[in-house]
Design a protein around this motif. Structure first.
Motif, PDB file in Angstrom:
ATOM      1  N   ASP A 266       0.834  -1.205   0.000  1.00 45.64           N
ATOM      2  CA  ASP A 266       0.000   0.000   0.000  1.00 45.64           C
ATOM      3  C   ASP A 266       0.867   1.251   0.000  1.00 45.64           C
ATOM      4  O   ASP A 266       0.547   2.237  -0.682  1.00 45.64           O
ATOM      5  N   MET A 267       1.978   1.210   0.747  1.00 44.42           N
ATOM      6  CA  MET A 267       2.906   2.344   0.779  1.00 44.42           C
ATOM      7  C   MET A 267       3.477   2.602  -0.610  1.00 44.42           C
ATOM      8  O   MET A 267       3.507   3.741  -1.096  1.00 44.42           O
ATOM      9  N   ILE A 268       3.918   1.534  -1.292  1.00 47.72           N
ATOM     10  CA  ILE A 268       4.529   1.700  -2.611  1.00 47.72           C
ATOM     11  C   ILE A 268       3.497   2.177  -3.630  1.00 47.72           C
ATOM     12  O   ILE A 268       3.786   3.024  -4.486  1.00 47.72           O
ATOM     13  N   LYS A 269       2.285   1.669  -3.524  1.00 50.06           N
ATOM     14  CA  LYS A 269       1.211   2.121  -4.421  1.00 50.06           C
ATOM     15  C   LYS A 269       1.005   3.623  -4.303  1.00 50.06           C
ATOM     16  O   LYS A 269       0.777   4.315  -5.309  1.00 50.06           O
ATOM     17  N   LYS A 270       1.110   4.143  -3.092  1.00 45.45           N
ATOM     18  CA  LYS A 270       0.964   5.580  -2.883  1.00 45.45           C
ATOM     19  C   LYS A 270       2.187   6.345  -3.377  1.00 45.45           C
ATOM     20  O   LYS A 270       2.064   7.448  -3.934  1.00 45.45           O
ATOM     21  N   VAL A 271       3.377   5.761  -3.186  1.00 43.26           N
ATOM     22  CA  VAL A 271       4.612   6.421  -3.615  1.00 43.26           C
ATOM     23  C   VAL A 271       4.620   6.641  -5.127  1.00 43.26           C
ATOM     24  O   VAL A 271       4.971   7.717  -5.610  1.00 43.26           O
ATOM     25  N   VAL A 272       4.225   5.619  -5.899  1.00 41.43           N
ATOM     26  CA  VAL A 272       4.292   5.753  -7.360  1.00 41.43           C
ATOM     27  C   VAL A 272       3.277   6.768  -7.889  1.00 41.43           C
ATOM     28  O   VAL A 272       3.390   7.211  -9.040  1.00 41.43           O
ATOM     29  N   GLN A 273       2.327   7.150  -7.051  1.00 45.93           N
ATOM     30  CA  GLN A 273       1.354   8.169  -7.448  1.00 45.93           C
ATOM     31  C   GLN A 273       1.792   9.578  -7.071  1.00 45.93           C
ATOM     32  O   GLN A 273       1.164  10.560  -7.470  1.00 45.93           O
ATOM     33  N   GLU A 274       2.891   9.680  -6.322  1.00 49.67           N
ATOM     34  CA  GLU A 274       3.389  10.987  -5.897  1.00 49.67           C
ATOM     35  C   GLU A 274       3.944  11.758  -7.101  1.00 49.67           C
ATOM     36  O   GLU A 274       4.680  11.200  -7.919  1.00 49.67           O
ATOM     37  N   PRO A 275       3.628  13.052  -7.233  1.00 47.21           N
ATOM     38  CA  PRO A 275       4.167  13.848  -8.341  1.00 47.21           C
ATOM     39  C   PRO A 275       5.689  13.809  -8.422  1.00 47.21           C
ATOM     40  O   PRO A 275       6.255  13.769  -9.522  1.00 47.21           O
ATOM     41  N   GLU A 276       6.371  13.798  -7.280  1.00 49.39           N
ATOM     42  CA  GLU A 276       7.840  13.779  -7.294  1.00 49.39           C
ATOM     43  C   GLU A 276       8.364  12.465  -7.867  1.00 49.39           C
ATOM     44  O   GLU A 276       9.371  12.448  -8.576  1.00 49.39           O
ATOM     45  N   PHE A 277       7.670  11.368  -7.584  1.00 49.29           N
ATOM     46  CA  PHE A 277       8.106  10.082  -8.141  1.00 49.29           C
ATOM     47  C   PHE A 277       7.834  10.042  -9.647  1.00 49.29           C
ATOM     48  O   PHE A 277       8.656   9.525 -10.419  1.00 49.29           O
ATOM     49  N   LYS A 278       6.715  10.589 -10.060  1.00 54.84           N
ATOM     50  CA  LYS A 278       6.414  10.638 -11.491  1.00 54.84           C
ATOM     51  C   LYS A 278       7.446  11.481 -12.230  1.00 54.84           C
ATOM     52  O   LYS A 278       7.839  11.159 -13.365  1.00 54.84           O
ATOM     53  N   GLN A 279       7.913  12.544 -11.600  1.00 58.48           N
ATOM     54  CA  GLN A 279       8.956  13.372 -12.205  1.00 58.48           C
ATOM     55  C   GLN A 279      10.266  12.602 -12.302  1.00 58.48           C
ATOM     56  O   GLN A 279      10.993  12.711 -13.295  1.00 58.48           O
ATOM     57  N   PHE A 280      10.567  11.817 -11.276  1.00 60.31           N
ATOM     58  CA  PHE A 280      11.761  10.957 -11.313  1.00 60.31           C
ATOM     59  C   PHE A 280      11.685   9.985 -12.476  1.00 60.31           C
ATOM     60  O   PHE A 280      12.670   9.800 -13.205  1.00 60.31           O
ATOM     61  N   LEU A 281      10.528   9.367 -12.677  1.00 60.53           N
ATOM     62  CA  LEU A 281      10.371   8.438 -13.795  1.00 60.53           C
ATOM     63  C   LEU A 281      10.577   9.153 -15.129  1.00 60.53           C
ATOM     64  O   LEU A 281      11.258   8.635 -16.020  1.00 60.53           O
TER      65      LEU A 281
END
Length: 306
Positions: A266-281
Motif C-alpha cells: 500500500d505504501m509503494i502504491k501511494k509512492v508511485v502516485q506521488e508527483p515527485e516520483f512521477k517526475q523521477f520516472l
C-alpha cells in the motif's frame, strides 16, 4: 468443563487482540531498504525515492543500505538473516530474480515474498557518435559478413542484457560477441572509450551522454517508440520480434506476515502516485510499472528458469 472452554476462548480472544495490536503498530521502528546495486545506479535511485517518499505513508524513517556482491546474493543473504518482521526489506530486479532457482537451492524464489513491482525500464542499443553504424541494419549487415567481430557490452552474464543480445543474434542470424560488465553504466563508458562497439543499456544509464550528443541510439527494445528516442525504431519495426524490458521492485523474507506485506504494498502504491516520483520516472526515462503483490509474484515465477 465449561470453565475450561471459557478460559480457552478468552485466551484465544486475548491472543487475537495482541496479534492485531502488534500488527497495527507496524512499523514500530525505522525500516532498512537494502539495495543490491551500487550507489547512483538507476536501481539505487529508485530505492532512494521510495525511501524519501514512503516515510510519510508509513510514519517511520526508511534508510537505504547498499550491499553489493554475488549478483544480489549478498543482499538476499543479509535480508534472510534478519528478523522477519518487515523492518528489513530489499529491492529486486528482473536480472537478479531470474537467476534464482524456483526451489531446492540455498536461496530460491520461495525464500521471498514479492511486495510490489515498481518501475519498468526498456533497453536501448547504442553506439558512440563516431561509430560507422548509423542504423541497426548497417550493424547487422556488417555482423553477417564479420561473425563474432562486433563487441556488444551489457550488464553481467545470464542477465536480461545478455538475453537481449541472444535474441537479436537469433532473430538476425548474426553472432555478436558479448562483453559483460559489473554495472549498468560501465558498457556506456566502454563504448564511449572505444573498448566495445555497441552498448546495451537502460535509458537512465545513458541519457546524460545521449543528451550531450556522445551516443547514437540504433534501436529500442520496447513495444513502441518513446521519448527522447523517437527517431530510433523499435526492434520490432526493424524486423526483429524482440521486446525486452527490465523491471525493478521490492521484496521481503517469505516469513514476513502477509498483513505487513500488504502495508508495504500500500505504501509503494501511494509512492508511485506521488508527483515527485512521477517526475523521477520522466527524468530517468523509466515507466510506472506498479504491480501488486500477487501479480508481481506470478511474474517472478513466470520469468524464473530452473
Amino acid at each position: 468443563m465449561k470453565l475450561i472452554k471459557t478460559l480457552s476462548l478468552a485466551a484465544l480472544t486475548v491472543g487475537a487482540l495482541l496479534s492485531t495490536s502488534a500488527l497495527a503498530a507496524y512499523p514500530e521502528k525505522p525500516i532498512t531498504l537494502v539495495c543490491w546495486s551500487s550507489a547512483g545506479s538507476g536501481h539505487d535511485l529508485m530505492a532512494r525515492y521510495i525511501a524519501k517518499l514512503g516515510e510519510k505513508h508509513l510514519g517511520q524513517p526508511i534508510t537505504v543500505v547498499n550491499k553489493k556482491g554475488g549478483k544480489g546474493k549478498v543482499a538476499m543473504s543479509y535480508v534472510l538473516n534478519q528478523k522477519a518482521d518487515g523492518h528489513v526489506i530489499m529491492t529486486n530486479t528482473r536480472s537478479m530474480t531470474q537467476r534464482l532457482k524456483k526451489t531446492g537451492s540455498s536461496i530460491s524464489i520461495d525464500n521471498f515474498k514479492y511486495i510490489s513491482r515498481v518501475v519498468k525500464d526498456p533497453f536501448v542499443i547504442a553506439v558512440a557518435k563516431d561509430s560507422p553504424f548509423n542504423t541497426l541494419e548497417e550493424l547487422v549487415t556488417y555482423a553477417k559478413a564479420n561473425p563474432n567481430k562486433i563487441k556488444i557490452g551489457g550488464y553481467s552474464t545470464n542477465s536480461v542484457d545478455e538475453g537481449l543480445k541472444n535474441d537479436l543474434n537469433q532473430q538476425a542470424g548474426i553472432n555478436l560477441k558479448y562483453i559483460p560488465y559489473k554495472g549498468g553504466k560501465e558498457p556506456v563508458v566502454a563504448v564511449l572509450g572505444g573498448h566495445i562497439d555497441v552498448a546495451i543499456a537502460n535509458p537512465s544509464e545513458m541519457i546524460a551522454n545521449y543528451d550531450a550528443g556522445k551516443l547514437k541510439v540504433l534501436a529500442v527494445a520496447s513495444e513502441e517508440r518513446f521519448a527522447p528516442f523517437e527517431q530510433s525504431p523499435t526492434l520490432k519495426e526493424a524486423g526483429y520480434n524482440v521486446v525486452t524490458e527490465h523491471w525493478r521492485g521490492v521484496m521481503a523474507s517469505n516469513e514476513v506476515p502477509n498483513d505487513v506485506v500488504e502495508k508495504l504494498n500500500d505504501m509503494i502504491k501511494k509512492v508511485v502516485q506521488e508527483p515527485e516520483f512521477k517526475q523521477f520516472l520522466a527524468s530517468s526515462k523509466m515507466y510506472d510499472g506498479y504491480l501488486e503483490s500477487e501479480m508481481f509474484a506470478n511474474l517472478v515465477v513466470e520469468q524464473t528458469v530452473n
